[in-house]
Design an enzyme around this catalytic site. Structure first.
Site, PDB file in Angstrom:
ATOM      1  N   CYS A   2       0.854  -1.181   0.000  1.00 52.52           N
ATOM      2  CA  CYS A   2       0.000   0.000   0.000  1.00 52.52           C
ATOM      3  C   CYS A   2       0.892   1.233   0.000  1.00 52.52           C
ATOM      4  O   CYS A   2       2.086   1.155   0.242  1.00 52.52           O
ATOM      5  CB  CYS A   2      -0.873   0.007   1.248  1.00 52.52           C
ATOM      6  SG  CYS A   2      -1.807  -1.514   1.419  1.00 52.52           S
ATOM      7  N   ARG A  27       1.586   1.417  -6.009  1.00 51.60           N
ATOM      8  CA  ARG A  27       1.772   0.481  -4.893  1.00 51.60           C
ATOM      9  C   ARG A  27       0.492  -0.267  -4.525  1.00 51.60           C
ATOM     10  O   ARG A  27       0.512  -1.198  -3.713  1.00 51.60           O
ATOM     11  CB  ARG A  27       2.267   1.231  -3.654  1.00 51.60           C
ATOM     12  CG  ARG A  27       3.596   1.915  -3.853  1.00 51.60           C
ATOM     13  CD  ARG A  27       3.989   2.661  -2.605  1.00 51.60           C
ATOM     14  NE  ARG A  27       4.218   1.746  -1.511  1.00 51.60           N
ATOM     15  CZ  ARG A  27       5.355   1.148  -1.245  1.00 51.60           C
ATOM     16  NH1 ARG A  27       6.401   1.366  -2.009  1.00 51.60           N
ATOM     17  NH2 ARG A  27       5.479   0.331  -0.223  1.00 51.60           N
ATOM     18  N   TRP A  75      -3.714  -1.979  -1.522  1.00 51.91           N
ATOM     19  CA  TRP A  75      -3.716  -3.234  -2.273  1.00 51.91           C
ATOM     20  C   TRP A  75      -4.189  -4.271  -1.264  1.00 51.91           C
ATOM     21  O   TRP A  75      -3.491  -4.567  -0.293  1.00 51.91           O
ATOM     22  CB  TRP A  75      -2.314  -3.563  -2.775  1.00 51.91           C
ATOM     23  CG  TRP A  75      -2.256  -4.772  -3.653  1.00 51.91           C
ATOM     24  CD1 TRP A  75      -2.500  -4.824  -4.995  1.00 51.91           C
ATOM     25  CD2 TRP A  75      -1.903  -6.108  -3.266  1.00 51.91           C
ATOM     26  NE1 TRP A  75      -2.339  -6.108  -5.457  1.00 51.91           N
ATOM     27  CE2 TRP A  75      -1.974  -6.913  -4.412  1.00 51.91           C
ATOM     28  CE3 TRP A  75      -1.554  -6.708  -2.062  1.00 51.91           C
ATOM     29  CZ2 TRP A  75      -1.701  -8.272  -4.387  1.00 51.91           C
ATOM     30  CZ3 TRP A  75      -1.280  -8.065  -2.036  1.00 51.91           C
ATOM     31  CH2 TRP A  75      -1.354  -8.826  -3.203  1.00 51.91           C
ATOM     32  N   ASN A  99       0.664   0.196   6.081  1.00 50.45           N
ATOM     33  CA  ASN A  99       1.153  -0.642   4.986  1.00 50.45           C
ATOM     34  C   ASN A  99       1.889  -1.816   5.614  1.00 50.45           C
ATOM     35  O   ASN A  99       2.772  -1.597   6.443  1.00 50.45           O
ATOM     36  CB  ASN A  99       2.100   0.190   4.102  1.00 50.45           C
ATOM     37  CG  ASN A  99       2.860  -0.651   3.100  1.00 50.45           C
ATOM     38  OD1 ASN A  99       2.374  -1.687   2.659  1.00 50.45           O
ATOM     39  ND2 ASN A  99       4.053  -0.209   2.734  1.00 50.45           N
ATOM     40  N   GLY A 100       1.518  -3.041   5.229  1.00 48.57           N
ATOM     41  CA  GLY A 100       2.201  -4.216   5.785  1.00 48.57           C
ATOM     42  C   GLY A 100       1.182  -5.235   6.242  1.00 48.57           C
ATOM     43  O   GLY A 100      -0.006  -5.146   5.919  1.00 48.57           O
ATOM     44  N   GLU A 468      10.676 -14.418 -19.126  1.00 48.04           N
ATOM     45  CA  GLU A 468      10.348 -13.012 -18.900  1.00 48.04           C
ATOM     46  C   GLU A 468       9.361 -12.500 -19.951  1.00 48.04           C
ATOM     47  O   GLU A 468       8.404 -11.786 -19.629  1.00 48.04           O
ATOM     48  CB  GLU A 468      11.631 -12.159 -18.897  1.00 48.04           C
ATOM     49  CG  GLU A 468      11.414 -10.659 -18.850  1.00 48.04           C
ATOM     50  CD  GLU A 468      10.614 -10.173 -17.623  1.00 48.04           C
ATOM     51  OE1 GLU A 468      10.353 -10.972 -16.706  1.00 48.04           O
ATOM     52  OE2 GLU A 468      10.226  -9.001 -17.629  1.00 48.04           O
ATOM     53  N   LYS A 472       5.675 -11.000 -19.138  1.00 48.62           N
ATOM     54  CA  LYS A 472       5.301  -9.635 -19.542  1.00 48.62           C
ATOM     55  C   LYS A 472       3.977  -9.645 -20.293  1.00 48.62           C
ATOM     56  O   LYS A 472       3.100  -8.842 -20.040  1.00 48.62           O
ATOM     57  CB  LYS A 472       6.424  -9.073 -20.417  1.00 48.62           C
ATOM     58  CG  LYS A 472       6.632  -7.616 -20.343  1.00 48.62           C
ATOM     59  CD  LYS A 472       7.509  -7.124 -19.209  1.00 48.62           C
ATOM     60  CE  LYS A 472       7.110  -7.561 -17.862  1.00 48.62           C
ATOM     61  NZ  LYS A 472       8.044  -7.353 -16.814  1.00 48.62           N
ATOM     62  N   GLU A 475       0.966 -10.574 -17.862  1.00 45.45           N
ATOM     63  CA  GLU A 475       0.560  -9.615 -16.830  1.00 45.45           C
ATOM     64  C   GLU A 475      -0.090  -8.364 -17.405  1.00 45.45           C
ATOM     65  O   GLU A 475      -0.991  -7.809 -16.782  1.00 45.45           O
ATOM     66  CB  GLU A 475       1.700  -9.271 -15.871  1.00 45.45           C
ATOM     67  CG  GLU A 475       2.828  -8.471 -16.449  1.00 45.45           C
ATOM     68  CD  GLU A 475       3.963  -8.240 -15.457  1.00 45.45           C
ATOM     69  OE1 GLU A 475       3.704  -8.093 -14.257  1.00 45.45           O
ATOM     70  OE2 GLU A 475       5.121  -8.209 -15.900  1.00 45.45           O
ATOM     71  N   HIS A 491       6.753 -33.510 -24.035  1.00 50.68           N
ATOM     72  CA  HIS A 491       6.524 -34.425 -22.912  1.00 50.68           C
ATOM     73  C   HIS A 491       5.205 -34.131 -22.202  1.00 50.68           C
ATOM     74  O   HIS A 491       5.093 -34.368 -21.000  1.00 50.68           O
ATOM     75  CB  HIS A 491       7.705 -34.359 -21.935  1.00 50.68           C
ATOM     76  CG  HIS A 491       8.975 -34.830 -22.566  1.00 50.68           C
ATOM     77  ND1 HIS A 491       9.213 -36.160 -22.832  1.00 50.68           N
ATOM     78  CD2 HIS A 491      10.032 -34.149 -23.034  1.00 50.68           C
ATOM     79  CE1 HIS A 491      10.396 -36.274 -23.419  1.00 50.68           C
ATOM     80  NE2 HIS A 491      10.906 -35.071 -23.563  1.00 50.68           N
ATOM     81  N   LYS A 588       3.080  -2.817  -7.514  1.00 50.13           N
ATOM     82  CA  LYS A 588       4.479  -2.753  -7.940  1.00 50.13           C
ATOM     83  C   LYS A 588       5.417  -3.380  -6.910  1.00 50.13           C
ATOM     84  O   LYS A 588       6.358  -4.059  -7.258  1.00 50.13           O
ATOM     85  CB  LYS A 588       4.841  -1.287  -8.151  1.00 50.13           C
ATOM     86  CG  LYS A 588       6.251  -1.046  -8.600  1.00 50.13           C
ATOM     87  CD  LYS A 588       6.334  -0.960 -10.089  1.00 50.13           C
ATOM     88  CE  LYS A 588       7.738  -0.881 -10.607  1.00 50.13           C
ATOM     89  NZ  LYS A 588       7.885  -1.667 -11.842  1.00 50.13           N
TER      90      LYS A 588
HETATM   91  C1  F6R Z   1       6.824  -8.188 -13.286  1.00 51.81           C
HETATM   92  C2  F6R Z   1       7.294  -7.597 -12.050  1.00 51.81           C
HETATM   93  C3  F6R Z   1       7.410  -8.479 -10.858  1.00 51.81           C
HETATM   94  C4  F6R Z   1       8.652  -8.077 -10.038  1.00 51.81           C
HETATM   95  C5  F6R Z   1       8.688  -8.871  -8.726  1.00 51.81           C
HETATM   96  C6  F6R Z   1       9.910  -8.540  -7.904  1.00 51.81           C
HETATM   97  O1  F6R Z   1       6.782  -7.252 -14.309  1.00 51.81           O
HETATM   98  O2  F6R Z   1       7.541  -6.425 -11.975  1.00 51.81           O
HETATM   99  O3  F6R Z   1       7.455  -9.817 -11.202  1.00 51.81           O
HETATM  100  O4  F6R Z   1       9.791  -8.320 -10.802  1.00 51.81           O
HETATM  101  O5  F6R Z   1       7.541  -8.591  -7.969  1.00 51.81           O
HETATM  102  O6  F6R Z   1       9.948  -7.188  -7.554  1.00 51.81           O
HETATM  103  P1  F6R Z   1      11.283  -6.498  -7.109  1.00 51.81           P
HETATM  104  O7  F6R Z   1      12.204  -6.515  -8.284  1.00 51.81           O
HETATM  105  O8  F6R Z   1      10.876  -5.118  -6.713  1.00 51.81           O
HETATM  106  O9  F6R Z   1      11.836  -7.300  -5.971  1.00 51.81           O
END
Ligand code: F6R
Length: 593
Positions: A2, A27, A75, A99-100, A468, A472, A475, A491, A588
């Site tokens: 949050c 966030r 969040w 937050n937490g 990756e 991408k 998501e 398999h 994020k």
């Molecule tokens: C995907 C993405 C997440 C972060 C993951 C780790 O686009 O952004 O998968 O890579 O949550 O976050 P950090 O790098 O902040 O530890």
């Protein structure tokens, strides 16, 4: 997860709090709220959904001529996204934003119910407010807040307003919180971007400290004594987060990749800095991270094993923290994180440090917990990332790992062909060409956007890129996509291939090219439509839809490939009208376990 902001000073808090919430929306964005105070009365306004909804509601409903306040964007963790669960929470004299996660909230709640407290929400945060209110019935404010910190198990950054105490209190443990220092005005924020419009001076609040912000002063207490802390200055790269003329932050951040990459490569062109990336002392490496940061780790694994001859293991931090760790002598643990606040990565790092192993963090946020606690930190310096899906920070994580593999291979005399540092310096220019040529990605997005599922396949380092690229796409566009080792598909999962299933195949490794081509033939024989992503030297795919990137050195091919696939994901999501910068259910910075 949050976002928190607080303000006290000479200006109207509403505008400052709302502006801060907009900057913290990455966030968490399922509900938000503010509590403002005029020294006597407190007014709380909450809203479901985006901060813009809250702003509208405040315009219609706010009556108070306030002078300070706290605000929150959520969040959801404990309890659904609803008005009653949105923050701030007020119980008795105490109003808080949190937050937490409070892990012992259920036990605390039971005791509070016995004392006569009732609860309106399903949140752990309301329990915190009630607990502090109960302590305030018997204790002075500082003693009560101190007792609160001792009672809470879990993580928290908390902004607190207490009736009849004009000001804002703040505490934190394992969730970020800073104090902003203006001219006769003070701020509280989850990160500097929320307040940079007003001040670039800030203090990092640490565990065990209690901050109190008033109209003309701030104090930080530790063990009941006032302490003095260093005032830090935020520089531009950490804070500039305007969207400019771009339609989305994700696009803007991809377009920034050549500039931030150039800066990184320049930084490591001198031999003193290069030494920081030399891993030749280590026999084994464990890379620990989450999501994209972990996928960057898989690229590192391929490069370390192939060129620097170091056995490398990659683990999701959520698994690593609980597993029985088996180490050889000279094992280094590398933690990778953009935010530096990911709860699982922090917990894994602390566990490794407890075991006495050396830790190296590749991290973007220089003030974060991981940056502060790891033994060695390598900053990626990608600047602020606002789009929830990481792009430029991932590119720099991979680049740091590639430079580490290259520098270590050089130190160990392992390179079979001559690769000069000059070759790295050319990559940002090639990257710029690749990302500016966006028509080809738009064309392929046309092919893909109506599908509900697809596969990315590759072998070796190409498979690491697939992971990756696939993340991408899923998501931001919500297309269900899976990354597969090309040879593994047959398999089991090949049963999912039918006429017109899209397969994106990455081929950059010459020695594995023919093997991957055989796997392409297998899926084509079952009706799949294959899109090839390859380097110029390997391109022979005249009869396929394809993306061809320039050939760079072996350490950096993945940078160009991933940038193109980030753009592909972006354009597919655009065609599907997705909320690209804030995909559903995501946030994020994942500061909960
Ligand atoms: C995907 C993405 C997440 C972060 C993951 C780790 O686009 O952004 O998968 O890579 O949550 O976050 P950090 O790098 O902040 O530890």
């Amino acid at each position: 997860m949050c976002g928190i902001i607080g303000y006290i000073g000479k200006n109207n808090p509403n505008d400052i709090l709302i502006n801060g919430l907009y900057n913290l929306e990455y966030r968490g964005y399922d509900s938000s709220g503010i509590a403002i105070c005029d020294n006597k009365n407190i007014e709380i306004i909450k809203s479901i959904g985006r901060v813009s909804n809250l702003e509208e509601k405040i315009k219609k409903e706010s009556r108070l001529n306030a002078s300070y306040g706290i605000a929150h964007t959520r969040w959801a963790t404990n309890g659904e996204a609803s008005l009653k669960n949105a923050h701030p929470h007020k119980v008795g004299r105490v109003t808080i934003v949190h937050n937490g996660i409070i892990e012992n909230a259920d036990i605390l709640k039971e005791n509070l119910i016995k004392k006569g407290y009732t609860f309106n929400s399903e949140t752990d945060s309301e329990v915190v407010a009630a607990l502090l209110d109960s302590y305030l019935k018997e204790l002075d404010v500082l003693v009560a807040i101190n007792k609160l910190t001792k009672s809470l198990v879990g993580s928290y950054a908390i902004g607190i307003i207490i009736d009849n105490y004009n000001g804002i209190y703040a505490i934190r443990k394992d969730s970020p919180l800073i104090l902003g220092i203006g001219l006769n005005e003070y701020f509280l924020a989850s990160d500097i971007t929320a307040i940079i419009k007003y001040t670039n001076k800030y203090i990092l609040l640490d565990e065990g400290e209690i901050a109190f912000l008033t109209y003309n002063d701030y104090k930080i207490y530790k063990n009941k004594k006032i302490i003095t802390k260093e005032i830090l200055i935020a520089d531009n790269i950490d804070t500039v987060n305007e969207k400019k003329d771009y339609s989305h932050y994700m696009l803007k951040e991809i377009m920034e990749e050549p500039i931030v990459l150039q800066k990184l490569i320049k930084k490591y062109s001198n031999s003193i800095n290069q030494e920081k990336l030399n891993l030749s002392d280590y026999k084994e490496i464990d890379i620990v991270a989450c999501g994209s940061a972990m996928y960057a780790g898989f690229i590192g694994q391929n490069l370390f094993e192939e060129y620097a001859n170091i056995k490398t293991n990659v683990y999701p931090a959520s698994e690593y923290r609980y597993k029985n760790k088996i180490y050889n002598d000279n094992t280094l643990v590398i933690l990778i994180s953009q935010s530096g606040e990911t709860a699982d990565t922090i917990a894994a790092m602390r566990e490794v440090k407890r075991l006495g192993l050396p830790t190296l963090a590749i991290v973007n946020n220089k003030d974060s917990t991981i940056a502060r606690e790891a033994d060695i930190k390598i900053l990626t310096e990608a600047g602020v990332e606002v789009a929830v899906a990481t792009t430029k920070a991932y590119i720099l994580q991979v680049s740091v790992l590639a430079l580490m593999a290259y520098i270590t291979a050089c130190k160990k005399n392992l390179l079979k062909e001559s690769i000069n540092y000059n070759d790295f310096e050319k990559v940002p220019i090639l990257l710029k060409e690749v990302i500016e040529n966006n028509n080809q990605y738009k064309n392929i997005a046309e092919e893909l956007y109506k599908d509900e599922r697809c596969f990315y396949i590759g072998r070796g380092i190409d498979y690491a890129m697939c992971m990756e690229a696939s993340l991408k796409l899923k998501e931001v566009s919500y297309i269900h996509s899976e990354a597969y080792q090309a040879g593994e598909l047959k398999h089991g999962s090949i049963s999912l291939i039918e006429k017109n299933t899209k397969i994106i195949s990455i081929i950059t490794d010459k020695k594995l090219k023919e093997k991957t081509i055989s796997n392409i033939k297998e899926v084509e024989a079952r009706g799949a439509k294959v899109i090839i992503v390859t380097t110029k030297d390997l391109d022979e795919f005249e009869d396929h839809l394809k993306i061809v990137v320039p050939t760079t050195n072996k350490f950096m091919n993945s940078i160009l490939v991933i940038a193109t696939l980030q753009l592909l994901a972006y354009y597919v999501a655009l065609k599907r009208n997705c909320d690209i910068d804030k995909p559903r259910n995501l946030a994020k910075s994942v500061t909960v376990e």
